[in-house]
Write an enzyme that holds these catalytic residues in place. Structure first.
Site, PDB file in Angstrom:
ATOM      1  N   HIS A   1       0.841  -1.200   0.000  1.00 49.89           N
ATOM      2  CA  HIS A   1       0.000   0.000   0.000  1.00 49.89           C
ATOM      3  C   HIS A   1       0.873   1.246   0.000  1.00 49.89           C
ATOM      4  CE1 HIS A   1      -4.009  -1.813   1.620  1.00 49.89           C
ATOM      5  NE2 HIS A   1      -3.565  -2.410   0.546  1.00 49.89           N
TER       6      HIS A   1
ATOM      7  N   TYR B   1      -8.779   4.923   8.343  1.00 46.63           N
ATOM      8  CA  TYR B   1      -8.899   5.175   9.790  1.00 46.63           C
ATOM      9  C   TYR B   1      -9.925   6.292   9.922  1.00 46.63           C
ATOM     10  CZ  TYR B   1      -4.488   2.675  10.592  1.00 46.63           C
ATOM     11  OH  TYR B   1      -3.506   1.721  10.657  1.00 46.63           O
TER      12      TYR B   1
ATOM     13  N   PRO C   1      -3.175  -0.617  18.906  1.00 46.71           N
ATOM     14  CA  PRO C   1      -2.983  -1.038  17.513  1.00 46.71           C
ATOM     15  C   PRO C   1      -3.230   0.052  16.459  1.00 46.71           C
ATOM     16  CG  PRO C   1      -5.019  -1.925  18.398  1.00 46.71           C
ATOM     17  CD  PRO C   1      -4.332  -1.261  19.536  1.00 46.71           C
TER      18      PRO C   1
ATOM     19  N   LYS D   1       1.917  -0.828  14.940  1.00 41.66           N
ATOM     20  CA  LYS D   1       3.350  -0.901  15.227  1.00 41.66           C
ATOM     21  C   LYS D   1       3.823  -2.137  15.998  1.00 41.66           C
ATOM     22  CE  LYS D   1       4.503   2.877  13.321  1.00 41.66           C
ATOM     23  NZ  LYS D   1       4.863   2.572  11.946  1.00 41.66           N
TER      24      LYS D   1
ATOM     25  N   TYR E   1       4.189   6.346  10.009  1.00 36.92           N
ATOM     26  CA  TYR E   1       3.323   5.215   9.657  1.00 36.92           C
ATOM     27  C   TYR E   1       4.112   4.136   8.917  1.00 36.92           C
ATOM     28  CZ  TYR E   1      -1.056   2.910   8.445  1.00 36.92           C
ATOM     29  OH  TYR E   1      -2.074   1.999   8.329  1.00 36.92           O
TER      30      TYR E   1
HETATM   31  C1  PHB Z   1      -5.086  -5.005  10.584  1.00 34.14           C
HETATM   32  O1  PHB Z   1      -5.105  -5.186   9.362  1.00 34.14           O
HETATM   33  O2  PHB Z   1      -5.427  -5.904  11.366  1.00 34.14           O
HETATM   34  C2  PHB Z   1      -4.657  -3.699  11.136  1.00 34.14           C
HETATM   35  C3  PHB Z   1      -4.191  -2.737  10.273  1.00 34.14           C
HETATM   36  C4  PHB Z   1      -3.808  -1.500  10.768  1.00 34.14           C
HETATM   37  C5  PHB Z   1      -3.878  -1.257  12.120  1.00 34.14           C
HETATM   38  C6  PHB Z   1      -4.334  -2.233  12.991  1.00 34.14           C
HETATM   39  C7  PHB Z   1      -4.731  -3.468  12.494  1.00 34.14           C
HETATM   40  O3  PHB Z   1      -3.508  -0.046  12.597  1.00 34.14           O
END
Ligand code: PHB
Ligand code: APR
Length: 406
Positions: free
Chosen positions: A88, A217, A308, A312, A400
């Site tokens: 990505h 997000y 999460p 990280k 990120y």
């Molecule tokens: C996930 O794909 O499980 C995932 C992706 C990004 C995050 C947390 C979990 O910040």
């Protein structure tokens, strides 16, 4: 100290094993460490108190930083990840329906993230360890450690009701948040930092094509939501819920309805499909500021937990073991302990950065204060600033994807 061969000597009451590095935990940290050491001819044994099937099917996050991908490629364990992982080059951030894309490539000099489920990575790492004849003892629980201040520390463990002992030169506690490693650090050798957030994530896996090409997000006045994915046919999504909430309180339809509202923006629709996994995870920031004592070294979740929201956790675990492997190799090859001495400090720079970023993302996107309150309007202002300032956008992008060196 020349403990080299992985041998088993039987005493009447206890089986004695010998190796150079005794590793507790077959998560991403322990498995990656073993591969790095084995490549330099250093022997290790991995103890894992769960079964192979359990660790291979434990559902966790799936966001790999560039550094993690690069290391696994270098270790020759990336064949499936390179085929099935999804690169990505940007991420969507949304605030009450206003969506904005942060482009990594342009802002970070070409770095990106890869989406690949942690349990898939763990399967690949276990297979590579076993193919390279690194012993992984499953359903083997480390019970206590001794002699950490000597040159021959010992790990005591139980397997099939039998008592065992590993005599080694170093102990690597890659045994996660609930492991025994951290409990063997002297209490006065570290400070502990902890935030328990007043919300959790309800996460689902669903057999449905992702509704977005990149992660989303979203802050919404009803709470946070995240759209992620595992493949072209499997979506991974999360919503913020109260800490007391239970999976049973949510029907599939309610979850999809809530996701559609929180992630929604004009002209976009959420694909719905059968949900095959649901779980609730609490959110915490935790760390200690010393990760070693004598011949004991901690890595990964054993020493730190991040919420999460920045993806990280796994990446920090891999970054720790890169330092640890380099330091141990220096010790075995040159009998120098400079890098072992500086291990905690070397790891902590990145850990603090990840703690800050994960905390920032958590506060930016979760509902904590009433709509229209001072805190909430500050949140909105922070979000708007991403659109106003290239500097702020770059800060988010570089954290990120993960800083290359720190
Ligand atoms: C996930 O794909 O499980 C995932 C992706 C990004 C995050 C947390 C979990 O910040
Ligand atoms: N004896 C043997 N094994 C143990 C013991 C013990 N006493 N205690 C814990 N373990 C094992 C656990 O069963 C687990 O499989 O240690 C392993 C630790 O692995 P992880 O929890 O995956 O931790 P780590 O390798 O540091 O990886 C961090 O995993 O927690 C996630 O999302 C987090 O992505 C992050 C990553």
């Amino acid at each position: 100290m020349s403990l080299k061969l992985t041998t088993v000597i039987s005493d009447l009451s206890i089986m004695i094993h010998q190796t150079q590095v005794g590793i507790i935990g077959a998560g991403p940290a322990g498995l990656t460490l073993a591969l790095m050491l084995q490549r330099q001819g250093i022997d290790c044994i991995i103890l894992e108190n769960r079964s192979r099937n359990y660790v291979e099917s434990r559902v966790r996050a799936g966001l790999l930083e560039q550094n993690t991908v690069d290391l696994w490629r270098e270790l020759g364990v990336s064949e499936r990840m390179d085929k099935e992982g999804l690169e990505h080059h940007g991420v969507y951030l949304s605030f009450n329906g206003v969506r904005k894309r942060v482009a990594f490539k342009e802002l970070t000099g070409g770095r990106c993230i890869t989406i690949y489920g942690q349990q898939e990575a763990v399967k690949d790492l276990i297979q590579a360890n076993l193919e390279r004849h690194i012993p992984i003892l499953f359903e083997a629980e480390a019970t206590h450690l001794a002699g950490l201040e000597t040159e021959t520390p010992t790990i005591f463990f139980k397997q099939n009701g039998e008592e065992h002992r590993i005599d080694c030169a170093f102990v690597a506690a890659c045994d996660g948040y609930h492991g025994i490693g951290r409990k063997h650090l002297p209490k006065d050798s570290y400070q502990e930092f902890r935030i328990e957030y007043p919300f959790s994530w309800l996460g689902i896996l669903a057999n449905v094509a992702p509704s977005s090409d990149e992660l989303i997000y979203a802050y919404h006045e009803r709470g946070f939501a995240l759209h992620s994915l595992r493949s072209e046919t499997v979506s991974r999504l999360y919503i913020q819920v109260d800490n007391e909430d239970k999976v049973e309180n949510w029907t599939d339809e309610q979850i999809w309805d809530e996701l559609a509202i929180r992630l929604g923006t004009e002209g976009w629709t959420l694909n719905r499909g059968p949900i095959f996994e649901k779980s609730i995870t609490p959110m915490r920031s935790f760390m200690i500021d010393n990760m070693q004592h004598g011949r004991l070294f901690l890595a990964g979740d054993a020493a730190h937990i991040v919420p999460p929201t920045g993806g990280k956790g796994l990446n920090l675990a891999v970054a720790d073991v890169r330092f640890l492997a380099t330091a141990l190799i220096q010790w075995f090859e040159k009998q120098e302990d400079i890098l072992l001495e500086s291990y905690s400090q070397d790891c902590l720079r990145r850990i603090w950065r990840a703690q800050d970023f994960s905390n920032f993302m958590t506060y930016l996107f979760h509902k904590q204060a009433a709509h229209g309150s001072f805190e909430n309007l500050l949140q909105k202002s922070k979000f708007d600033y991403i659109g106003l300032s290239k500097a702020q956008e770059t800060t988010i992008a570089e954290n990120y994807v993960g800083l290359k060196t720190i």
